[in-house]
Design an enzyme around this catalytic site. Structure first.
Site, mmCIF file in Angstrom:
data_model
loop_
_atom_site.group_PDB
_atom_site.id
_atom_site.type_symbol
_atom_site.label_atom_id
_atom_site.label_comp_id
_atom_site.label_asym_id
_atom_site.label_seq_id
_atom_site.Cartn_x
_atom_site.Cartn_y
_atom_site.Cartn_z
ATOM 1 N N MET A 34 2.737 -35.060 -18.597
ATOM 2 C CA MET A 34 2.018 -34.546 -17.425
ATOM 3 C C MET A 34 1.245 -35.692 -16.777
ATOM 4 O O MET A 34 0.646 -36.499 -17.477
ATOM 5 C CB MET A 34 1.040 -33.474 -17.904
ATOM 6 C CG MET A 34 -0.139 -33.191 -16.999
ATOM 7 S SD MET A 34 -1.413 -32.211 -17.860
ATOM 8 C CE MET A 34 -0.762 -30.563 -17.711
ATOM 9 N N ASN A 35 1.275 -35.773 -15.425
ATOM 10 C CA ASN A 35 0.244 -36.578 -14.762
ATOM 11 C C ASN A 35 -0.487 -35.731 -13.730
ATOM 12 O O ASN A 35 -1.051 -34.700 -14.124
ATOM 13 C CB ASN A 35 0.719 -37.954 -14.282
ATOM 14 C CG ASN A 35 1.918 -38.028 -13.378
ATOM 15 O OD1 ASN A 35 3.039 -37.837 -13.817
ATOM 16 N ND2 ASN A 35 1.737 -38.335 -12.111
ATOM 17 N N ASP A 36 -0.495 -36.097 -12.471
ATOM 18 C CA ASP A 36 -1.421 -35.479 -11.514
ATOM 19 C C ASP A 36 -1.416 -33.944 -11.470
ATOM 20 O O ASP A 36 -0.353 -33.331 -11.510
ATOM 21 C CB ASP A 36 -1.059 -35.878 -10.073
ATOM 22 C CG ASP A 36 -0.782 -37.339 -9.895
ATOM 23 O OD1 ASP A 36 -0.999 -38.104 -10.826
ATOM 24 O OD2 ASP A 36 -0.326 -37.701 -8.802
ATOM 25 N N ARG A 159 3.031 -40.551 0.748
ATOM 26 C CA ARG A 159 3.101 -39.434 -0.200
ATOM 27 C C ARG A 159 1.815 -38.615 -0.362
ATOM 28 O O ARG A 159 0.784 -38.926 0.174
ATOM 29 C CB ARG A 159 3.547 -39.939 -1.567
ATOM 30 C CG ARG A 159 2.662 -40.983 -2.205
ATOM 31 C CD ARG A 159 3.235 -41.360 -3.579
ATOM 32 N NE ARG A 159 2.528 -42.461 -4.166
ATOM 33 C CZ ARG A 159 2.866 -43.736 -4.010
ATOM 34 N NH1 ARG A 159 3.919 -44.064 -3.290
ATOM 35 N NH2 ARG A 159 2.142 -44.688 -4.581
ATOM 36 N N ASP A 160 1.972 -37.577 -1.196
ATOM 37 C CA ASP A 160 0.877 -36.745 -1.703
ATOM 38 C C ASP A 160 0.183 -35.923 -0.614
ATOM 39 O O ASP A 160 -1.051 -36.024 -0.424
ATOM 40 C CB ASP A 160 -0.155 -37.600 -2.469
ATOM 41 C CG ASP A 160 0.486 -38.478 -3.548
ATOM 42 O OD1 ASP A 160 1.620 -38.162 -3.956
ATOM 43 O OD2 ASP A 160 -0.136 -39.467 -3.966
#
Ligand code: FRU
Length: 485
Positions: A34-36, A159-160
């Site tokens: 898992m990250n963000d 991104r994001d």
């Protein structure tokens, strides 16, 4: 089987293996990496939290979106993996956010990261919508393409998206690297979620605030607007406020809704620990602004490879702004899970002291340290004959240092961080949130925060206190019990 179905079957096969080893109230991936945090939002009376996810290994890989829901931000229920990188325009579903639309229900906006055959990377923005569990991608994806970038921006680092709505208009705040390598926060708007137009660049890094930025968030707090940015390649400052490398920044300022310009008035570091990145916020039904971040790091990860998961979320934190500074406190819902509370007071001197029943690796511990007659006060946690994690308060210089040199780490990574604290001369308040493999330190009512992982074997669960003079200590320690599904 589709890529998504395959991943859902795999999750079910492995989940119980991981369950025995997890932290109890910090969300971890169902299995794997898992990250963000992604898509932290409310939908049909529940909190939804998605996350950057690679189920098939304990390291980063082609990104999926994992998914969990909660009524109270402490007890999480796992939902099947939500997005797989299964379209020709994506080799990974990168970070993004969620919203609700009357037309489409739960809407997820994410970055399609694509590496083509010759290794060229492009990032575009996509939308998926669903019912809280199953999602479909728009046939019109990508809805924001690289041709829609203003001049001077790189298509490889775009991104994001943070999606939000104001009146009848949708907005997406997206970060992009310019040709000089610096971060830009670009605003796009749309009436129908499908056709998007570039509006303005609301903030530019120009090397003042790190280089590239990731994972922007923007929200109102009282009269002000707060922006969160995850900055890459920060440089440390001599006052210890900023550290090298990845750092989450907050900026407090004013947003001009007509011109779509953001004027920051103050800024600071959200979390000075070794492992905190890419946070997102949600507004609770009672109006609280709640932030959650990834407890992990790109360059300093110390997770041992024997653990069947890698990465966890922070405790969700209530945010407030006072005099241009951001304050964080663990969500009050944690109190519903307190168990075995003990209160102790003691005079601490130059000989190490342990207090009866003040121990453990799953706890919420509040401390008050008072006195004139000492310069440094040291707390050791996750301690036994072989291990200790050290938190040192230097009263003279008003610095707090976290040191995990003896915390089971076998990697060449950073072990220490120092941050300034604003403590009154004779009283220092500290709160520690421990959940097996993480330590979250809240100083001065949450004005300064430090989050780090430790992978000390769990039997090292001692807590001790010592100082270089004489100090009065009072401690309230709560155990935490959560019956996860
Ligand atoms: C931040 C980040 C994001 C990206 C994601 C990829 O940690 O690098 O910018 O979308 O992780 O997993």
């Amino acid at each position: 089987m589709s890529k998504l179905e395959e991943a859902r079957v795999f999750e079910q096969e492995w989940k119980s293996e991981v369950d025995r080893r997890r932290p109890v109230f910090h969300l971890t991936p169902t299995v794997g990496w898992m990250n963000d945090p992604n898509g932290f939002s409310r939908y049909k009376d529940k909190y939804h939290l998605f996350y950057q996810y690679y189920p098939y290994d304990v390291k980063w890989g082609p990104m999926y979106w994992g998914h969990a829901v909660s009524d109270d931000l402490i007890r999480w229920e796992r939902r099947p993996v939500a997005l797989a990188p299964d379209e020709p325009y994506e080799s990974g579903c990168y970070s993004g956010t969620a919203a609700q639309s009357p037309e489409y229900g739960q809407v997820l906006m994410y970055t399609a990261h694509l590496v083509d055959r010759s290794g060229i990377v492009t990032e575009t923005q996509c939308i998926a919508y669903g019912d809280g569990e199953n999602f479909r991608k728009f046939p019109e994806n990508p809805v924001i393409r690289t041709e829609q970038l203003p001049e001077g921006m790189r298509a490889s680092d775009f991104r994001d998206p943070k999606i939000f709505r104001d009146d009848d208009t949708w907005y997406a705040l997206i970060v992009c690297m310019d040709e000089d390598g610096y971060g830009n926060a670009l605003l796009y708007s749309s009436k129908d979620l499908k056709k998007w137009t570039y509006v303005n660049t609301i903030l530019k890094s120009e090397d003042a605030l790190g280089r590239m930025w990731e994972c922007p968030d923007i929200f109102k707090m009282e009269e002000k607007t707060v922006m969160l940015l995850s900055a890459v390649e920060m440089e440390a400052t001599r006052d210890f406020v900023h550290h090298n490398g990845h750092e989450v920044l907050y900026l407090v300022g004013n947003y001009d809704k007509e011109k779509h310009e953001f004027e920051p008035e103050s800024y600071g570091c959200v979390d000075a620990g070794l492992d905190f990145y890419a946070p997102q916020t949600v507004e609770a039904p009672d109006g609280r602004r709640i932030m959650i971040g990834w407890i992990g790091s790109w360059q300093n990860a110390v997770t041992p490879k024997e653990l069947p998961f890698n990465g966890m979320m922070s405790v969700p934190r209530e945010l407030s702004v006072r005099d241009g500074r951001l304050y964080q406190t663990p969500v009050r819902e944690i109190e519903n899970y307190y168990t075995d509370t003990v209160e102790r007071t003691a005079i601490i001197g130059m000989k190490k002291v342990m207090l009866e029943d003040v121990e453990g690796r799953i706890a919420d511990i509040e401390m008050e340290i008072r006195g004139r007659d000492f310069d440094t006060f040291t707390i050791c946690i996750a301690e036994n004959d072989r291990y200790e994690t050290v938190i040192n308060y230097d009263k003279r210089d008003r610095l707090l240092t976290f040191d995990r040199l003896f915390s089971g780490n076998r990697k060449d990574s950073l072990n220490m961080r120092t941050m300034p604290v604003t403590a009154e001369k004779e009283l220092f308040r500290l709160r520690l949130i421990l959940d097996r493999y993480s330590v979250e330190i809240f100083a001065d009512d949450g004005a300064e925060v430090m989050t780090s992982t430790i992978f000390t074997p769990l039997e090292a669960d001692g807590i001790s206190f010592v100082c270089d003079g004489r100090a009065e200590l009072s401690v309230v320690k709560h155990g935490i019990r959560v019956d996860q599904e």
